[in-house]
Write a protein that holds these residues in place. Structure first.
Motif, short mmCIF file in Angstrom:
data_model
loop_
_atom_site.label_atom_id
_atom_site.label_comp_id
_atom_site.label_asym_id
_atom_site.label_seq_id
_atom_site.Cartn_x
_atom_site.Cartn_y
_atom_site.Cartn_z
N ASP A 8 -47.57 -77.40 81.29
CA ASP A 8 -48.86 -77.89 81.80
C ASP A 8 -49.99 -77.20 81.07
OD1 ASP A 8 -47.07 -77.41 84.71
OD2 ASP A 8 -47.64 -79.42 84.01
N SER A 9 -50.88 -77.98 80.47
CA SER A 9 -52.02 -77.35 79.80
C SER A 9 -53.08 -76.95 80.82
CB SER A 9 -52.62 -78.30 78.77
OG SER A 9 -53.05 -79.50 79.39
N GLN A 10 -53.15 -77.70 81.92
CA GLN A 10 -54.10 -77.37 83.00
C GLN A 10 -53.41 -77.60 84.33
OE1 GLN A 10 -58.03 -79.04 83.07
NE2 GLN A 10 -58.17 -79.17 80.86
N VAL A 11 -53.70 -76.73 85.28
CA VAL A 11 -53.20 -76.91 86.64
C VAL A 11 -54.38 -76.73 87.60
CG1 VAL A 11 -51.71 -75.98 88.46
CG2 VAL A 11 -50.86 -76.14 86.11
N VAL A 19 -49.43 -71.90 94.02
CA VAL A 19 -49.41 -72.43 92.66
C VAL A 19 -48.16 -71.95 91.93
CG1 VAL A 19 -50.67 -70.52 91.55
CG2 VAL A 19 -50.81 -72.81 90.58
N GLU A 20 -47.67 -72.81 91.05
CA GLU A 20 -46.58 -72.44 90.14
C GLU A 20 -46.97 -72.87 88.74
OE1 GLU A 20 -41.97 -72.71 90.62
OE2 GLU A 20 -42.60 -74.57 89.63
N LEU A 21 -46.91 -71.94 87.81
CA LEU A 21 -47.14 -72.25 86.40
C LEU A 21 -45.79 -72.13 85.69
CD1 LEU A 21 -50.42 -70.22 85.74
CD2 LEU A 21 -50.14 -72.50 86.70
N ARG A 22 -45.44 -73.19 84.96
CA ARG A 22 -44.09 -73.27 84.42
C ARG A 22 -44.00 -72.74 82.99
NH1 ARG A 22 -42.51 -79.35 85.29
NH2 ARG A 22 -44.69 -79.63 84.66
N CYS A 23 -42.88 -72.10 82.71
CA CYS A 23 -42.62 -71.57 81.38
C CYS A 23 -41.14 -71.69 81.09
CB CYS A 23 -43.04 -70.10 81.31
SG CYS A 23 -42.60 -69.29 79.76
N SER A 73 -35.88 -70.25 82.13
CA SER A 73 -37.23 -70.39 82.65
C SER A 73 -37.75 -69.07 83.19
CB SER A 73 -37.28 -71.45 83.74
OG SER A 73 -36.57 -71.01 84.89
N PHE A 74 -39.06 -68.99 83.27
CA PHE A 74 -39.72 -67.79 83.82
C PHE A 74 -41.03 -68.28 84.43
CE2 PHE A 74 -40.06 -63.43 84.51
CZ PHE A 74 -41.21 -62.86 83.98
N HIS A 75 -40.93 -68.97 85.54
CA HIS A 75 -42.10 -69.58 86.18
C HIS A 75 -42.90 -68.55 86.96
CE1 HIS A 75 -40.33 -73.14 84.74
NE2 HIS A 75 -39.63 -73.50 85.81
N LEU A 76 -44.19 -68.71 86.92
CA LEU A 76 -45.13 -67.79 87.60
C LEU A 76 -45.60 -68.43 88.89
CD1 LEU A 76 -46.91 -65.16 87.23
CD2 LEU A 76 -48.64 -66.68 86.28
N PHE A 90 -50.82 -67.09 79.85
CA PHE A 90 -49.93 -67.26 78.71
C PHE A 90 -48.58 -66.63 79.02
CE2 PHE A 90 -52.70 -68.91 75.46
CZ PHE A 90 -53.97 -68.51 75.85
N CYS A 91 -47.54 -67.40 78.75
CA CYS A 91 -46.18 -66.90 78.83
C CYS A 91 -45.76 -66.46 77.42
CB CYS A 91 -45.27 -68.03 79.34
SG CYS A 91 -43.54 -67.59 79.53
N ALA A 92 -45.00 -65.39 77.33
CA ALA A 92 -44.56 -64.90 76.02
C ALA A 92 -43.13 -64.37 76.12
CB ALA A 92 -45.50 -63.81 75.51
N VAL A 93 -42.41 -64.45 75.02
CA VAL A 93 -41.04 -63.97 74.96
C VAL A 93 -40.89 -63.05 73.76
CG1 VAL A 93 -40.23 -65.92 73.59
CG2 VAL A 93 -38.61 -64.68 74.99
N SER A 94 -39.99 -62.12 73.88
CA SER A 94 -39.73 -61.17 72.81
C SER A 94 -38.24 -60.91 72.78
CB SER A 94 -40.50 -59.88 73.08
OG SER A 94 -40.11 -58.86 72.20
N ASP A 95 -37.67 -60.86 71.58
CA ASP A 95 -36.26 -60.50 71.49
C ASP A 95 -35.97 -59.88 70.13
OD1 ASP A 95 -35.09 -63.95 71.06
OD2 ASP A 95 -36.00 -62.56 69.62
N TYR A 96 -34.73 -59.56 69.92
CA TYR A 96 -34.33 -58.88 68.69
C TYR A 96 -34.66 -59.73 67.47
CZ TYR A 96 -31.28 -56.90 65.13
OH TYR A 96 -30.79 -56.36 63.98
N ASN A 97 -34.47 -61.04 67.60
CA ASN A 97 -34.69 -61.93 66.44
C ASN A 97 -36.15 -62.00 66.01
OD1 ASN A 97 -31.99 -62.66 66.09
ND2 ASN A 97 -32.13 -64.30 67.61
#
Lengths: 114, 114
Positions: A8-11, A19-23, A73-76, A90-97
């Protein structure tokens, strides 16, 4: 390659409503997951993070998020929003790669209606 | 309070006129980042320093340069700003490369190119 999708660009939501913001993310290895908040004309502030352990993570300002590995998923969520929650998230992910650099979603604007 | 400081908060420059943005930190972190963020978009990593080791992202234009004279300070130089370089520029830090997912952001400098 890793990617993060914020569907969703806007909620828009009424004040005091939940509220739930999806990621959703794609990654083939263990990930670290983050939600950042950006108020108008400000930098980004870490809202919460998942590194390991309990899949339900509590953050600042009454927000929480749940890591769901099977659904990638990692919904807020927040049970009751306030006008002061108006911001971009903003949702963000980090990993070894990614050498542990942050891979960002496109952001979701949370619009609180009085 | 330990923090990341960016000066100025708002910068106006003319097309083609070199401009320098500055960032300082009191966190004593080893890693410093520069991001470009255009309106309603995710931050885009331009480069980062691990101590004095400079790391440029592959798609960062040559027009963008950076200097880190000591642990506390980092500068972003735009040699010949174009209209497309108008954006918010965010500085961030992390304590170490292995924790580069946990970043602390400054308030940003909004650059306008006339």
């Amino acid at each position: 390659a890793q990617s993060v999708t914020q569907l969703d660009s806007q909620v828009p939501v009424f004040e005091e409503a939940p509220v739930e913001l999806r990621c959703n993310y794609s990654s083939s290895v263990s990930v670290y997951l983050f939600w950042y908040v950006q108020y108008p004309n400000q930098g980004l502030q870490l809202l919460l993070k998942y590194l390991s352990g309990s899949t339900l993570v509590k953050g600042i300002n009454g927000f929480e998020a749940e890591f769901n590995k099977s659904q990638t998923s990692f919904h807020l969520r927040k049970p009751s929003v306030h006008i002061s929650d108006t911001a971009e998230y903003f949702c963000a992910v980090s990993d070894y790669n990614s050498n542990y650099q942050l891979i960002w979603g496109a952001g979701t604007k949370l619009i609180i209606k009085p | 309070d330990a923090m990341v400081i960016q000066n100025p908060r708002y910068q106006v420059t003319q097309f083609g006129k070199p401009v320098t943005l500055s960032c300082s930190q009191t966190l004593n972190h080893n890693v410093m980042y520069w991001y470009q963020q255009k309106s309603s978009q995710a931050p885009k990593l331009l480069f980062h320093y691990y101590d004095k080791d400079f790391n440029n992202e592959a798609d960062t234009p040559d027009n963008f340069q950076s200097r880190r004279p000591n642990t506390s300070f980092c500068f972003l130089d735009i040699r010949s700003p174009g209209l497309g370089d108008a954006a918010m520029y965010l500085c961030a830090t992390s304590s170490d490369r292995t924790s580069s997912y946990e970043q602390y952001f400054g308030p940003g400098t909004r650059l306008t190119v006339t």
